[in-house]
Structures are given as C-alpha cells and as structure tokens.
Design a protein around this motif. Structure first.
Motif, PDB file in Angstrom:
ATOM      1  N   HIS A  39     -10.724   0.154   2.626  1.00  0.00           N
ATOM      2  CA  HIS A  39      -9.656   0.050   3.843  1.00  0.00           C
ATOM      3  C   HIS A  39      -9.660   1.516   4.267  1.00  0.00           C
ATOM      4  O   HIS A  39      -9.644   2.684   3.571  1.00  0.00           O
ATOM      5  CB  HIS A  39      -8.549  -0.582   3.217  1.00  0.00           C
ATOM      6  CG  HIS A  39      -8.655  -1.923   3.037  1.00  0.00           C
ATOM      7  ND1 HIS A  39      -7.376  -2.742   2.565  1.00  0.00           N
ATOM      8  CD2 HIS A  39      -9.664  -2.794   3.114  1.00  0.00           C
ATOM      9  CE1 HIS A  39      -8.011  -3.867   2.403  1.00  0.00           C
ATOM     10  NE2 HIS A  39      -9.212  -4.217   2.840  1.00  0.00           N
ATOM     11  N   HIS A  98      -5.093  -1.514   6.479  1.00  0.00           N
ATOM     12  CA  HIS A  98      -5.788  -2.134   5.380  1.00  0.00           C
ATOM     13  C   HIS A  98      -7.024  -3.072   6.479  1.00  0.00           C
ATOM     14  O   HIS A  98      -7.866  -3.915   5.981  1.00  0.00           O
ATOM     15  CB  HIS A  98      -4.939  -3.305   4.927  1.00  0.00           C
ATOM     16  CG  HIS A  98      -3.909  -2.704   3.956  1.00  0.00           C
ATOM     17  ND1 HIS A  98      -4.276  -2.185   2.900  1.00  0.00           N
ATOM     18  CD2 HIS A  98      -2.607  -2.476   4.462  1.00  0.00           C
ATOM     19  CE1 HIS A  98      -3.086  -1.500   2.487  1.00  0.00           C
ATOM     20  NE2 HIS A  98      -2.085  -1.835   3.346  1.00  0.00           N
ATOM     21  N   CYS A 158      -7.953   0.810  -2.373  1.00  0.00           N
ATOM     22  CA  CYS A 158      -7.134   0.733  -1.668  1.00  0.00           C
ATOM     23  C   CYS A 158      -5.843   0.584  -2.524  1.00  0.00           C
ATOM     24  O   CYS A 158      -5.886  -0.398  -3.601  1.00  0.00           O
ATOM     25  CB  CYS A 158      -7.025  -0.185  -0.381  1.00  0.00           C
ATOM     26  SG  CYS A 158      -5.611  -0.238   0.610  1.00  0.00           S
ATOM     27  N   CYS A 187      -3.717  -1.705  -2.097  1.00  0.00           N
ATOM     28  CA  CYS A 187      -3.447  -3.279  -1.919  1.00  0.00           C
ATOM     29  C   CYS A 187      -4.295  -3.947  -3.114  1.00  0.00           C
ATOM     30  O   CYS A 187      -3.967  -5.172  -3.307  1.00  0.00           O
ATOM     31  CB  CYS A 187      -3.638  -3.621  -0.570  1.00  0.00           C
ATOM     32  SG  CYS A 187      -5.483  -3.663  -0.135  1.00  0.00           S
TER      33      CYS A 187
HETATM   34 ZN   LIG Z   1      -5.822  -2.226   1.508  1.00  0.00          ZN
END
Ligand SMILES: [Zn+2]
Length: 349
Positions: free
Chosen positions: A186, A168, A179, A181
């Motif tokens: 990332h 990340h 990403c 997340c």
């Molecule tokens: Zn990420």
C-alpha cells in the motif's frame, strides 16, 4: 458566537474555540493516550476541550456546537471511532471511542458533528483557502496517508463516512513492505512518515521490486554487502531513524537521495490514481512530511504527474491552513451544523 473544533490524531489531540470566520480565541492540546482503554481517549478529548474553553475564558455550555475531525474508522450513527492501526498497541482492538455523546453532554448541545480527519481537512481547505473551486482533494502525507474529497461542492462520505482511505491503494503489486492495515504494497506502507525508514532499509538491502538474492533471503552479512551499492551514513539499524532525518540528508547522502527519489516516484503513482478518480481542480497537500519538505515532496509530483493523468491536471499546492486544516474544518462543520446547512447537502453532508 463561538464553537469548538477538535482534531483527534494518533499522536496529539487538539481543540480550538473560534468564531464563524475561523478566528481562534482559545486552544489547547495534549498527547493522545496510548490505551489501555477507549475511555481514556474520550476523557482526554473532553479535558482538552475544557482547557481550550478555559483559555478562551468561555464556559463549555456557552459554545454553540462542535466539530470533530478524527483518526480511525468513523461510525457516524453512534458518534464513535474505531481505534486506528496507527495508535499504539495495535494488536488488541479496543471498543469504539465515544466522542459525539460525551462532547454533546459537556457542551449541552446536540450540534456535534463527527468526520474523519482528512474530510475535515478538506472542508477547512475548501472553505478558507480555495472557496472558488467546487472540487478539491485534501491529501495528507504524515504518519499515514489519506484524503478528504469535496466533489461538486459536497463532501464525499462513502456509505459510512470513511471514504478517502487512499493510503491503502496498492502501488506495489509485489507488496515488499507490509502496511499497518495488514495488507502489503500500500502507498502508506512506502511513503508515509512512519514507513519511509522501512523503505530506506529495503532499498539498502536491495530487496525492493521483489528481487531476492540467490537464496531467497538475506542475512546481516549480505546486508552489509548490499549497503555498498548505495553508501549511507544513515543509522539504518536504529529504530529511531526518522523520515525527517532522511529528507534532511537527501542530496548529500546517496541512500537518502535514493529514498526520497523513490518516494517521489511512488507519490506520483498514488497521486495520479487519486486525481484520475476524483478529477479535482485543486489537490491541497498537508501533513508533516509534505509541509516540512514542500519542494522535495511536491516539485517532483508537479513535474511528473501529467504522464499519469487522463483528466485535467489540477493545481497541486501545500495546504494553505497547514497544520490547522483539520481544526478549521472541524470548526466550520460545527457552525454548519448549527446553521442546519448539513440537512441541505452542504458541508456537513
Ligand atoms: Zn494498508
């Protein structure tokens, strides 16, 4: 004396029974259940451990302890794991998956240790492949990207056991690709196995690097026009396009070649950041993307990494334990826990 090693990943859960030299006497695996509750994952782990014990002809209660290397966000206080964004129905966060207490109950021992999977991999690689160095990074490039770090002989845990989420790190400030997340730009969003097909589509569309077309958007006709810039026989429209397919056609398919070259450039940036941060003597690289394409992934890194480094250039090698790194590290943690090494700042931290 035997212990249990568990590798809980987004795709598979695996368990081994082994001795303190790492010799395996039984193993089992199963697909990781994709929801709908945390309990089914706990039960899947227990079932796989029971199966591994059966295959080793040993009672679970006869093992001396267990180590678990798990995906997701580790909570070492409660012995649980928060559900990873890599695991299926990601929108709804499930309650934490209980691992340590149920496994301790099954094995009738308190010697159960939980680490994140990349740290377990680092412990395995350090113990078995590179016992002669005291600073090592285990980097996995698979469905995601992450690292486990051994620094001056000690595992780097961070405040909560989750240090090493290097996938990340931002390697593209323009953040073309999202990403898992929720952020963008990332390393993992470009170079992980799950992301490389998206990178191929991005390069085919000519959108990488924030360069937009005149209208600031693209439609399907424009996609076709852009595709002429880099010819390809890859089935870009198919959601079944895999990173493996792209690596397979590198060198023959122009777009596949471009994608693999771009992945190499970005891996040099990511790896350079990791090496500058930790100054390891060895970077041991595992994960299916690297292990299945060692020269395409590692050679460009070895050739170009020095331009990124202000610290000593480490040895960069494929994981000696391969797909067994997490399991062997988890097994090692089990014995360290039994021996009480963990309290002394040894490998259990
Ligand atoms: Zn990420």
């Amino acid at each position: 004396m035997y212990a249990v090693g568990v590798d809980l990943g987004a795709t598979n859960v695996r368990a081994v029974i082994g001795d303190d030299t790492g010799m395996i006497v039984g193993r089992a695996s199963a697909r990781t259940p994709q929801g709908p509750t945390a309990e089914v994952i706990t039960h899947a782990v227990l079932d796989v451990v029971r199966d591994a014990c059966r295959n080793a002809a040993i009672e679970p209660s006869s093992t001396v302890g267990a180590g678990i290397g798990s995906m997701g966000a580790i909570d070492r206080d409660t012995g649980t794991v928060g559900l990873s964004s890599n695991l299926g129905n990601g929108e709804e966060l499930l309650k934490p998956i209980s691992l340590v207490d149920p496994l301790a109950a099954l094995l009738e021992t308190d010697a159960v240790v939980l680490h994140n999977d990349t740290l377990a991999g680092a412990i395995g690689e350090h113990h078995h492949t590179h016992p002669d160095v005291d600073s090592l990074v285990y980097l996995t490039i698979s469905s995601g990207i992450g690292a486990g770090v051994i620094s001056s002989g000690r595992p780097v845990l961070g405040a909560d056991g989750n240090a090493g989420e290097v996938g990340h790190m931002t390697i593209d400030a323009d953040g073309c690709l999202p990403c898992g997340c929720g952020a963008a730009g990332h390393w993992e969003a470009y170079c992980s196995g799950n992301s490389i097909p998206a990178l191929a589509r991005l390069l085919a569309a000519g959108d990488e690097g924030g360069s937009e077309d005149e209208n600031g958007h693209k439609d399907e006709d424009e996609d076709e026009n852009e595709n002429r810039h880099t010819e390809t026989a890859l089935p870009l429209e198919s959601d079944k396009l895999t990173a493996a397919e792209i690596f397979e056609h590198a060198g023959s398919d122009p777009l596949a070649t471009r994608v693999v070259d771009r992945v190499a450039e970005l891996n040099v940036l990511g790896m350079g950041n990791v090496i500058n941060a930790y100054a390891p003597a060895v970077v041991s690289v595992g994960g299916a993307v690297a292990l299945n394409n060692p020269s395409l992934v590692l050679d460009p890194i070895r050739e170009q990494i020095e331009s990124q480094l202000v610290v000593q250039t480490p040895e960069i090698a494929c994981s000696g334990l391969g797909e067994e790194a997490v399991l062997q590290g988890a097994l090692r943690c089990a014995f360290a826990s039994v021996d009480g090494i963990g309290d002394g700042g040894g490998i259990d931290g």
